[in-house]
Design a protein around this motif. Structure first.
Motif, PDB file in Angstrom:
ATOM      1  N   THR A 298     -29.633  -5.777  58.909  1.00  0.00           N
ATOM      2  CA  THR A 298     -28.292  -5.471  59.419  1.00  0.00           C
ATOM      3  C   THR A 298     -28.343  -4.578  60.654  1.00  0.00           C
ATOM      4  O   THR A 298     -27.627  -4.819  61.639  1.00  0.00           O
ATOM      5  CB  THR A 298     -27.447  -4.794  58.323  1.00  0.00           C
ATOM      6  OG1 THR A 298     -27.356  -5.671  57.201  1.00  0.00           O
ATOM      7  CG2 THR A 298     -26.054  -4.474  58.832  1.00  0.00           C
ATOM      8  N   THR A 299     -29.171  -3.539  60.619  1.00  0.00           N
ATOM      9  CA  THR A 299     -29.255  -2.633  61.771  1.00  0.00           C
ATOM     10  C   THR A 299     -29.808  -3.359  62.991  1.00  0.00           C
ATOM     11  O   THR A 299     -29.335  -3.146  64.116  1.00  0.00           O
ATOM     12  CB  THR A 299     -30.135  -1.415  61.435  1.00  0.00           C
ATOM     13  OG1 THR A 299     -29.634  -0.782  60.252  1.00  0.00           O
ATOM     14  CG2 THR A 299     -30.115  -0.399  62.564  1.00  0.00           C
TER      15      THR A 299
ATOM     16  N   VAL B  23     -27.651 -11.475  56.651  1.00  0.00           N
ATOM     17  CA  VAL B  23     -28.315 -10.504  57.518  1.00  0.00           C
ATOM     18  C   VAL B  23     -28.550  -9.189  56.789  1.00  0.00           C
ATOM     19  O   VAL B  23     -28.802  -8.163  57.415  1.00  0.00           O
ATOM     20  CB  VAL B  23     -27.486 -10.253  58.808  1.00  0.00           C
ATOM     21  CG1 VAL B  23     -27.303 -11.533  59.592  1.00  0.00           C
ATOM     22  CG2 VAL B  23     -26.139  -9.621  58.492  1.00  0.00           C
ATOM     23  N   ALA B  24     -28.494  -9.210  55.456  1.00  0.00           N
ATOM     24  CA  ALA B  24     -28.531  -7.970  54.671  1.00  0.00           C
ATOM     25  C   ALA B  24     -29.781  -7.155  54.929  1.00  0.00           C
ATOM     26  O   ALA B  24     -29.729  -5.928  55.031  1.00  0.00           O
ATOM     27  CB  ALA B  24     -28.413  -8.291  53.185  1.00  0.00           C
TER      28      ALA B  24
ATOM     29  N   PRO C 155     -20.149  -4.618  59.044  1.00  0.00           N
ATOM     30  CA  PRO C 155     -20.691  -5.639  59.955  1.00  0.00           C
ATOM     31  C   PRO C 155     -19.618  -6.584  60.483  1.00  0.00           C
ATOM     32  O   PRO C 155     -19.666  -7.000  61.641  1.00  0.00           O
ATOM     33  CB  PRO C 155     -21.719  -6.380  59.082  1.00  0.00           C
ATOM     34  CG  PRO C 155     -22.150  -5.374  58.085  1.00  0.00           C
ATOM     35  CD  PRO C 155     -20.909  -4.590  57.776  1.00  0.00           C
TER      36      PRO C 155
ATOM     37  N   TYR D 239     -29.433  -6.501  63.670  1.00  0.00           N
ATOM     38  CA  TYR D 239     -28.336  -7.338  64.152  1.00  0.00           C
ATOM     39  C   TYR D 239     -27.315  -6.504  64.925  1.00  0.00           C
ATOM     40  O   TYR D 239     -26.856  -6.893  66.005  1.00  0.00           O
ATOM     41  CB  TYR D 239     -27.676  -8.035  62.965  1.00  0.00           C
ATOM     42  CG  TYR D 239     -26.396  -8.763  63.291  1.00  0.00           C
ATOM     43  CD1 TYR D 239     -26.371  -9.778  64.242  1.00  0.00           C
ATOM     44  CD2 TYR D 239     -25.200  -8.444  62.643  1.00  0.00           C
ATOM     45  CE1 TYR D 239     -25.197 -10.452  64.547  1.00  0.00           C
ATOM     46  CE2 TYR D 239     -24.031  -9.113  62.928  1.00  0.00           C
ATOM     47  CZ  TYR D 239     -24.039 -10.115  63.878  1.00  0.00           C
ATOM     48  OH  TYR D 239     -22.874 -10.778  64.186  1.00  0.00           O
ATOM     49  N   HIS D 240     -26.988  -5.326  64.395  1.00  0.00           N
ATOM     50  CA  HIS D 240     -26.043  -4.455  65.094  1.00  0.00           C
ATOM     51  C   HIS D 240     -26.602  -3.987  66.438  1.00  0.00           C
ATOM     52  O   HIS D 240     -25.844  -3.772  67.385  1.00  0.00           O
ATOM     53  CB  HIS D 240     -25.687  -3.251  64.223  1.00  0.00           C
ATOM     54  CG  HIS D 240     -24.800  -3.599  63.076  1.00  0.00           C
ATOM     55  ND1 HIS D 240     -24.580  -2.745  62.015  1.00  0.00           N
ATOM     56  CD2 HIS D 240     -24.069  -4.709  62.811  1.00  0.00           C
ATOM     57  CE1 HIS D 240     -23.746  -3.304  61.163  1.00  0.00           C
ATOM     58  NE2 HIS D 240     -23.430  -4.491  61.618  1.00  0.00           N
TER      59      HIS D 240
ATOM     60  N   SER E 271     -23.841  -9.745  54.214  1.00  0.00           N
ATOM     61  CA  SER E 271     -24.629  -8.526  54.305  1.00  0.00           C
ATOM     62  C   SER E 271     -24.448  -7.738  53.022  1.00  0.00           C
ATOM     63  O   SER E 271     -23.650  -8.110  52.155  1.00  0.00           O
ATOM     64  CB  SER E 271     -24.204  -7.681  55.506  1.00  0.00           C
ATOM     65  OG  SER E 271     -25.056  -6.561  55.661  1.00  0.00           O
TER      66      SER E 271
ATOM     67  N   SER F 214     -30.887   1.016  53.846  1.00  0.00           N
ATOM     68  CA  SER F 214     -30.173   0.950  55.121  1.00  0.00           C
ATOM     69  C   SER F 214     -30.781   1.838  56.202  1.00  0.00           C
ATOM     70  O   SER F 214     -30.149   2.081  57.227  1.00  0.00           O
ATOM     71  CB  SER F 214     -28.695   1.320  54.917  1.00  0.00           C
ATOM     72  OG  SER F 214     -28.577   2.612  54.342  1.00  0.00           O
TER      73      SER F 214
ATOM     74  N   SER G 299     -20.451  -5.883  53.594  1.00  0.00           N
ATOM     75  CA  SER G 299     -20.060  -6.798  54.665  1.00  0.00           C
ATOM     76  C   SER G 299     -18.945  -6.272  55.557  1.00  0.00           C
ATOM     77  O   SER G 299     -18.799  -6.735  56.690  1.00  0.00           O
ATOM     78  CB  SER G 299     -19.626  -8.140  54.063  1.00  0.00           C
ATOM     79  OG  SER G 299     -20.718  -8.786  53.452  1.00  0.00           O
TER      80      SER G 299
END
Length: 313
Positions: A275-276, A271-272, A220, A278-279, A214, A43, A217
């Motif tokens: 993820t960052t 989106v695993a 997110p 996407y955020h 994710s 992560s 999840s």
């Protein structure tokens, strides 16, 4: 596996629970994961540099390509460590796919505490087969070249998954809208055509929260809910239909790449591994800085988690 572990805990070795499965997955022992800081590693922002990302541009794409050997080496080291630390070989539970493929398509899970201890004690029996049928005494397992085998059963619990597109298709009375949102292509489409994984460009009155998969999840999904709340409040303005469709197309191209790279298995709209990234998109839309850490080193080396986005209301 959680259900099996609970049955074994309740019934013990006298009434063992048989787990029938078609393929093995990378299931990480929580003790081992804590020891190697698995989730800390996966992560961090710098680890996403090694993965292709939707709409990242030429330079970041080139960097991800150049770093792909490092990603491969790291995944092989992790794979070897887990095989040594978790008794997968002894019980025939080594997955067919590599750890790198599994992490990209999120073909991963967390083992219940002491799962293989229950297997060794006899509370859990593992049976791999190609297909399953029913008979008067329980189940008939087709083990390929080994023929058929009957497993006695008082209760059969089917943990087979579900059609994830069906709830969205069934929302609409109109077949045209149903086909637009979820084409029903039996999973061939890697990413649902939603802008920011929330809003269809041609149905902006409907928002979907909690569809994208994710690694963890819940937070997110909270970010998605915050984005939708800002949209309803007028703080987020949707771009034009064509601009939204271009954004959807970027994720669709990335999803097809990820699906190919992980050997065909890819949780839809997963989106695993990004993820960052996407955020970051959601933060910019809501008017917040995507850089949530104190200092450059912390930004790149410390893992991202729910507390980093606690200030977004």
């Amino acid at each position: 596996m959680d259900t099996v572990a609970q049955c074994a805990e309740a019934n013990g070795c006298r009434y063992p629970c048989t787990m029938v499965y078609r393929s093995a997955h990378w299931m990480v022992d929580p003790k081992v994961a804590r020891h190697v800081k698995f989730f800390t590693f996966t992560s961090c922002r710098w680890t996403e540099l090694m993965v292709q990302k939707p709409g990242e541009g030429f330079l970041l794409s080139l960097l991800a390509t150049m770093l792909s050997p490092l990603r491969w080496v790291a995944s092989k080291v992790t794979e070897a460590y887990y095989k040594r630390s978790i008794p997968m070989r002894e019980h025939g539970m080594v997955p067919d796919c590599g750890f790198e493929q599994a992490s990209l398509g999120w073909r991963l899970g967390i083992l219940p505490e002491g799962f293989y201890d229950r297997v060794d004690e006899g509370g859990v029996e593992l049976r791999r087969c190609g297909s399953v049928g029913f008979c008067a005494d329980g189940l008939v397992l087709d083990a390929g070249g080994e023929g058929e085998r009957v497993v006695g059963a008082d209760v059969v619990i089917l943990c087979t998954g579900f059609d994830i597109d069906r709830p969205l298709r069934d929302v609409f009375a109109s077949p045209w809208f149903s086909e637009m949102v979820a084409s029903g292509d039996d999973g061939g489409g890697a990413v649902l055509p939603l802008y920011r994984h929330c809003v269809h460009p041609r149905i902006p009155q409907m928002a979907v929260v909690g569809y994208a998969e994710s690694g963890s999840s819940i937070y997110p999904y909270e970010m998605m809910a915050n984005w939708v709340a800002h949209l309803l409040d007028g703080a987020v303005r949707l771009p034009g239909v064509r601009d939204m469709e271009r954004g959807v197309a970027e994720w669709a191209r990335w999803g097809r790449w990820a699906q190919r790279s992980c050997g065909g298995f890819f949780l839809k709209s997963c989106v695993a591994s990004v993820t960052t990234w996407y955020h970051d998109q959601l933060c910019r839309d809501m008017g917040y800085s995507p850089r949530r850490k104190d200092g450059l080193l912390a930004e790149w080396l410390q893992p991202y988690g729910p507390t980093d986005y606690a200030g977004i209301q």
